[in-house]
Design a protein around this motif. Structure first.
Motif, mmCIF file in Angstrom:
data_model
loop_
_atom_site.group_PDB
_atom_site.id
_atom_site.type_symbol
_atom_site.label_atom_id
_atom_site.label_comp_id
_atom_site.label_asym_id
_atom_site.label_seq_id
_atom_site.Cartn_x
_atom_site.Cartn_y
_atom_site.Cartn_z
ATOM 1 N N LEU A 82 0.810 -1.216 0.000
ATOM 2 C CA LEU A 82 0.000 0.000 0.000
ATOM 3 C C LEU A 82 0.847 1.271 0.000
ATOM 4 N N ARG A 83 2.161 1.121 0.144
ATOM 5 C CA ARG A 83 3.025 2.284 0.314
ATOM 6 C C ARG A 83 2.836 3.315 -0.802
ATOM 7 N N GLN A 84 2.844 2.865 -2.036
ATOM 8 C CA GLN A 84 2.731 3.792 -3.157
ATOM 9 C C GLN A 84 1.360 4.454 -3.176
ATOM 10 N N GLU A 85 0.316 3.670 -2.925
ATOM 11 C CA GLU A 85 -1.039 4.237 -2.960
ATOM 12 C C GLU A 85 -1.247 5.249 -1.831
ATOM 13 N N ILE A 86 -0.742 4.928 -0.627
ATOM 14 C CA ILE A 86 -0.857 5.873 0.488
ATOM 15 C C ILE A 86 -0.101 7.154 0.163
ATOM 16 N N THR A 87 1.085 7.022 -0.435
ATOM 17 C CA THR A 87 1.871 8.197 -0.804
ATOM 18 C C THR A 87 1.118 9.058 -1.809
ATOM 19 N N GLU A 88 0.483 8.418 -2.779
ATOM 20 C CA GLU A 88 -0.276 9.176 -3.786
ATOM 21 C C GLU A 88 -1.459 9.901 -3.151
ATOM 22 N N ILE A 89 -2.156 9.244 -2.222
ATOM 23 C CA ILE A 89 -3.281 9.893 -1.542
ATOM 24 C C ILE A 89 -2.794 11.081 -0.724
ATOM 25 N N ALA A 90 -1.690 10.884 0.002
ATOM 26 C CA ALA A 90 -1.135 11.960 0.817
ATOM 27 C C ALA A 90 -0.669 13.123 -0.046
ATOM 28 N N GLU A 91 -0.010 12.820 -1.151
ATOM 29 C CA GLU A 91 0.457 13.878 -2.053
ATOM 30 C C GLU A 91 -0.714 14.657 -2.627
ATOM 31 N N ASP A 92 -1.773 13.957 -3.004
ATOM 32 C CA ASP A 92 -2.950 14.627 -3.559
ATOM 33 C C ASP A 92 -3.588 15.553 -2.533
ATOM 34 N N LEU A 93 -3.727 15.071 -1.296
ATOM 35 C CA LEU A 93 -4.286 15.912 -0.242
ATOM 36 C C LEU A 93 -3.393 17.117 0.031
ATOM 37 N N ALA A 94 -2.095 16.889 0.058
ATOM 38 C CA ALA A 94 -1.162 17.985 0.335
ATOM 39 C C ALA A 94 -1.203 19.036 -0.769
ATOM 40 N N ARG A 95 -1.325 18.589 -2.029
ATOM 41 C CA ARG A 95 -1.405 19.554 -3.136
ATOM 42 C C ARG A 95 -2.688 20.372 -3.082
ATOM 43 N N ARG A 96 -3.744 19.761 -2.501
ATOM 44 C CA ARG A 96 -5.037 20.443 -2.444
ATOM 45 C C ARG A 96 -5.249 21.194 -1.128
ATOM 46 N N LEU A 97 -4.203 21.330 -0.324
ATOM 47 C CA LEU A 97 -4.335 22.142 0.875
ATOM 48 C C LEU A 97 -4.763 23.548 0.486
ATOM 49 N N PRO A 98 -5.560 24.189 1.323
ATOM 50 C CA PRO A 98 -6.066 25.525 0.970
ATOM 51 C C PRO A 98 -4.937 26.469 0.556
ATOM 52 N N GLU A 99 -5.230 27.266 -0.468
ATOM 53 C CA GLU A 99 -4.229 28.214 -0.944
ATOM 54 C C GLU A 99 -3.906 29.256 0.115
ATOM 55 N N LYS A 100 -4.896 29.542 0.969
ATOM 56 C CA LYS A 100 -4.649 30.500 2.048
ATOM 57 C C LYS A 100 -3.567 29.966 2.976
ATOM 58 N N ASP A 101 -2.970 30.855 3.712
ATOM 59 C CA ASP A 101 -1.866 30.469 4.580
ATOM 60 C C ASP A 101 -2.333 29.643 5.773
ATOM 61 N N ARG A 102 -3.573 29.838 6.228
ATOM 62 C CA ARG A 102 -4.086 29.137 7.401
ATOM 63 C C ARG A 102 -4.663 27.787 6.989
ATOM 64 N N ILE A 103 -4.234 26.730 7.676
ATOM 65 C CA ILE A 103 -4.650 25.352 7.362
ATOM 66 C C ILE A 103 -5.067 24.661 8.645
ATOM 67 N N ASP A 104 -6.141 23.879 8.582
ATOM 68 C CA ASP A 104 -6.530 23.032 9.709
ATOM 69 C C ASP A 104 -6.001 21.626 9.411
ATOM 70 N N ILE A 105 -4.989 21.221 10.131
ATOM 71 C CA ILE A 105 -4.342 19.932 9.878
ATOM 72 C C ILE A 105 -5.335 18.787 9.971
ATOM 73 N N VAL A 106 -6.292 18.860 10.889
ATOM 74 C CA VAL A 106 -7.254 17.770 11.065
ATOM 75 C C VAL A 106 -8.175 17.667 9.861
ATOM 76 N N ASP A 107 -8.931 18.733 9.581
ATOM 77 C CA ASP A 107 -9.942 18.673 8.531
ATOM 78 C C ASP A 107 -9.342 18.590 7.139
ATOM 79 N N ASP A 108 -8.201 19.245 6.939
ATOM 80 C CA ASP A 108 -7.635 19.327 5.591
ATOM 81 C C ASP A 108 -6.717 18.166 5.230
ATOM 82 N N PHE A 109 -6.257 17.413 6.245
ATOM 83 C CA PHE A 109 -5.276 16.366 5.922
ATOM 84 C C PHE A 109 -5.387 15.122 6.798
ATOM 85 N N ALA A 110 -5.288 15.274 8.116
ATOM 86 C CA ALA A 110 -5.159 14.109 9.001
ATOM 87 C C ALA A 110 -6.393 13.235 9.023
#
Length: 406
Positions: A111-139
């Motif tokens: 699953l390593r590659q698939e988990i990495t791809e999911i994490a990368e996709d979420l990280a790329r889609r983090l809000p453009e604004k400077d403020r991020i909620d780690i829980v709702d936006d990623f974790a």
């Protein structure tokens, strides 16, 4: 202050940001009998011994208040983590056959590659604004997406699964003065609805397997026989809930810890190979599961010179044991390269978390990807807003701000 109020003080929401002084008080006093008749254990050696003691039951049917705890819940709907051997052993082995070694040794690593791809996709889609909620936006979305894909939940059904999971987990939370019974009933209804859904999905996979874990659970004809429909529903529900909830807290606690520890954060950036060791230290230092509240002695037992009567509620405070100075040097320091780190973050004994390999891998990947995409950042709230649950402890929200826009 009297030690018989320790559990009440631990449960007090005001203690959620930092329960560790209370855990130190518990360790200093050994076994602590509480005002409600329960017993708290917070020392490493004693906790470890009890987790391996066959006289200690995980089955709530042995509790003095079993009727109250099981109100509205049939025994058949309880997962194997709430059972003792031989029931627990049989169901756990059936689930383990499809989850990891020795029968499917490569499942998690694959699953390593698939988990990495999911994490990368979420990280790329983090809000453009400077403020991020780690829980709702990623974790939160990362492990939920991973476990749903592992089980084979169709993508269009994932939002409903999220809703059910949130309601089930909310059953662990509490608010002083609130009708806790209503919250527990809502959690039970959500768990039952999730079980029915997964059971129906599993039945279709028995007829038409699709290669996912649910298909394999439904069709396995191993030496222990096949899971019944009810067992399949209950085990799949457990895997889905447990497969993401603690990982959300582990990732979030990791970001919070590193935000407070700039030297450790800088070192991980310079030495990424340290991440597996750092995740083990997070499991010791800020574990997502603080204590195990449902253990019952089947006979009178002696713990640290104190006799605990048969049937008494026994609460094993894992987070206190993992900071026991008799076991861990300098236990209140976060050391990403700590050696001999046999923490209690995943429990121990026959009930140790069999999802640990997946949680470890997800967190290692999540923190590596997230920290790379965040660049320079800082915590916006410390302490943050915590979830109500004293058992599954972690921030409900964790706002951070990028120091330099990316």
């Amino acid at each position: 202050m009297s030690t018989d109020t320790l559990f009440r003080r631990i449960n007090d929401y005001a203690s959620r940001p930092d329960p560790y002084p209370l855990y130190a008080e518990l360790r200093e006093n050994g076994v602590a009998r509480q005002e409600d008749g329960s017993y708290l254990i917070g020392t490493y050696d004693e906790i470890t011994a009890l987790l391996h003691d066959p006289r200690i039951s995980s089955d709530v049917r042995h509790r003095d208040n079993a009727d109250e705890l099981l109100a509205g819940e049939e025994a058949a709907t309880r997962s194997f983590i709430a059972l003792d051997d031989p029931e627990h052993d049989r169901l756990r082995r059936l689930a383990m056959r499809q989850f990891g070694p020795p029968h499917t040794p490569g499942r998690i690593d694959a699953l390593r590659q698939e988990i990495t791809e999911i994490a990368e996709d979420l990280a790329r889609r983090l809000p453009e604004k400077d403020r991020i909620d780690i829980v709702d936006d990623f974790a939160f979305p990362l492990p939920v997406t991973v476990i749903c894909r592992l089980l084979g939940v169709p993508e269009e059904d994932v939002p409903q699964v999220h809703t059910w999971a949130d309601t089930v987990v909310a059953g662990f939370d509490f608010t002083p003065g609130e009708d806790s019974g209503a919250r527990r009933r809502a959690a039970l209804e959500a768990r039952q609805a999730m079980g029915i859904y997964l059971g129906e999905l599993a039945r279709t996979r028995r007829e038409k397997p699709t290669g996912d874990m649910l298909s394999q659970l439904a069709n396995d004809q191993g030496p222990d026989g096949r899971l019944t429909d009810q067992e399949l529903m209950t085990s799949a529900t457990l895997l889905l809930i447990a497969g993401h909830e603690t990982t959300v807290n582990l990732i979030t606690n990791g970001v919070l810890t590193l935000g407070r520890q700039p030297e450790a954060l800088q070192r991980l950036g310079a030495e990424p190979a340290l991440m597996p060791s750092a995740v083990e230290e997070l499991l010791r230092y800020e574990p997502p599961v603080q204590f195990l509240p449902q253990r019952t002695p089947l006979a009178d037992i002696d713990v640290g010179g104190v006799t605990i009567p048969k049937g008494s509620p026994l609460i094993l405070v894992l987070a206190a044991g993992s900071r026991d100075p008799l076991r861990f040097p300098d236990p209140d320091r976060f050391l990403p390269d700590r050696e001999d780190n046999q923490h209690l973050g995943f429990g121990s004994g026959v009930h140790s978390c069999f999802g640990a390999p997946l949680a470890r891998l997800e967190t290692q990947i999540a923190l590596t990807v997230l920290l790379r995409h965040l660049g320079s950042w800082r915590l916006l709230a410390d302490p943050p807003e915590y979830r109500r649950s004293p058992v599954l402890r972690g921030p409900r929200h964790l706002p951070v701000e990028r120091a330099t826009p990316r």
